[in-house]
Write an enzyme that holds these catalytic residues in place. Structure first.
Site, PDB file in Angstrom:
ATOM      1  N   TYR A  29       0.869  -1.351   0.082  1.00 62.12           N
ATOM      2  CA  TYR A  29       0.045   0.040  -0.133  1.00 62.12           C
ATOM      3  C   TYR A  29       0.897   1.279  -0.017  1.00 62.12           C
ATOM      4  O   TYR A  29       0.708   2.122  -0.571  1.00 62.12           O
ATOM      5  CB  TYR A  29      -0.821   0.019   1.074  1.00 62.12           C
ATOM      6  CG  TYR A  29      -2.191  -1.049   1.131  1.00 62.12           C
ATOM      7  CD1 TYR A  29      -3.087  -0.759   0.574  1.00 62.12           C
ATOM      8  CD2 TYR A  29      -1.885  -2.225   1.886  1.00 62.12           C
ATOM      9  CE1 TYR A  29      -3.996  -1.734   0.502  1.00 62.12           C
ATOM     10  CE2 TYR A  29      -2.999  -3.170   1.728  1.00 62.12           C
ATOM     11  CZ  TYR A  29      -3.838  -2.930   1.247  1.00 62.12           C
ATOM     12  OH  TYR A  29      -4.910  -3.900   0.941  1.00 62.12           O
ATOM     13  N   ASN A  35       1.808  10.777  -3.353  1.00 63.74           N
ATOM     14  CA  ASN A  35       2.081  11.067  -2.063  1.00 63.74           C
ATOM     15  C   ASN A  35       2.406   9.730  -1.035  1.00 63.74           C
ATOM     16  O   ASN A  35       1.454   8.807  -0.843  1.00 63.74           O
ATOM     17  CB  ASN A  35       0.804  11.649  -1.515  1.00 63.74           C
ATOM     18  CG  ASN A  35       0.632  12.387  -0.164  1.00 63.74           C
ATOM     19  OD1 ASN A  35       1.558  11.726   0.806  1.00 63.74           O
ATOM     20  ND2 ASN A  35      -0.146  13.390   0.210  1.00 63.74           N
ATOM     21  N   ARG A  74      -3.395   4.359   3.431  1.00 59.82           N
ATOM     22  CA  ARG A  74      -4.891   4.127   3.755  1.00 59.82           C
ATOM     23  C   ARG A  74      -5.607   4.632   2.850  1.00 59.82           C
ATOM     24  O   ARG A  74      -6.663   3.934   2.584  1.00 59.82           O
ATOM     25  CB  ARG A  74      -5.183   4.999   5.142  1.00 59.82           C
ATOM     26  CG  ARG A  74      -6.563   4.785   5.805  1.00 59.82           C
ATOM     27  CD  ARG A  74      -6.742   5.372   6.920  1.00 59.82           C
ATOM     28  NE  ARG A  74      -5.763   5.208   8.048  1.00 59.82           N
ATOM     29  CZ  ARG A  74      -5.718   4.334   9.024  1.00 59.82           C
ATOM     30  NH1 ARG A  74      -7.058   3.352   9.136  1.00 59.82           N
ATOM     31  NH2 ARG A  74      -4.866   4.142   9.972  1.00 59.82           N
ATOM     32  N   CYS A 106      -6.349  -5.637  -7.946  1.00 59.30           N
ATOM     33  CA  CYS A 106      -6.236  -5.171  -6.484  1.00 59.30           C
ATOM     34  C   CYS A 106      -5.602  -6.334  -5.718  1.00 59.30           C
ATOM     35  O   CYS A 106      -5.030  -6.070  -5.015  1.00 59.30           O
ATOM     36  CB  CYS A 106      -7.504  -4.846  -5.908  1.00 59.30           C
ATOM     37  SG  CYS A 106      -8.428  -3.323  -6.786  1.00 59.30           S
TER      38      CYS A 106
END
Length: 81
Positions: free
Chosen positions: A23, A32, A37, A52
């Site tokens: 992630y 970024n 999250r 995914c």
């Protein structure tokens, strides 16, 4: 202007078959490094053809909340590749 979800989807779509990214890696590549999250939120809303299942946590483990199928589905998808 491109949304954060669109940037994340572009990064995820480029993860090669048989490979994974965390992630945090996806967040950094989307622009970024603090968006880890947000990556999770984006993947829950992702189109069904987006790979995914190639996104894992920082320890390289599958996600407990992977789509409706849970952790086992993510593992199965990765093993099939």
């Amino acid at each position: 202007m491109e949304s954060s979800f669109q940037k994340i989807y572009q990064v995820v779509s480029r993860i090669p078959c048989g490979r994974t990214a965390t992630y945090g890696q996806v967040a950094a590549l989307a622009g970024n490094p603090r968006w880890a999250r947000v990556v999770g939120y984006a993947l829950h809303a992702a189109p069904p053809d987006l790979p995914c299942h190639r996104v894992v946590n920082r320890e390289g483990r599958t996600a407990d909340a992977f789509r409706a199928g849970g952790q086992d589905w993510q593992r199965i998808f990765l093993e099939e590749e």
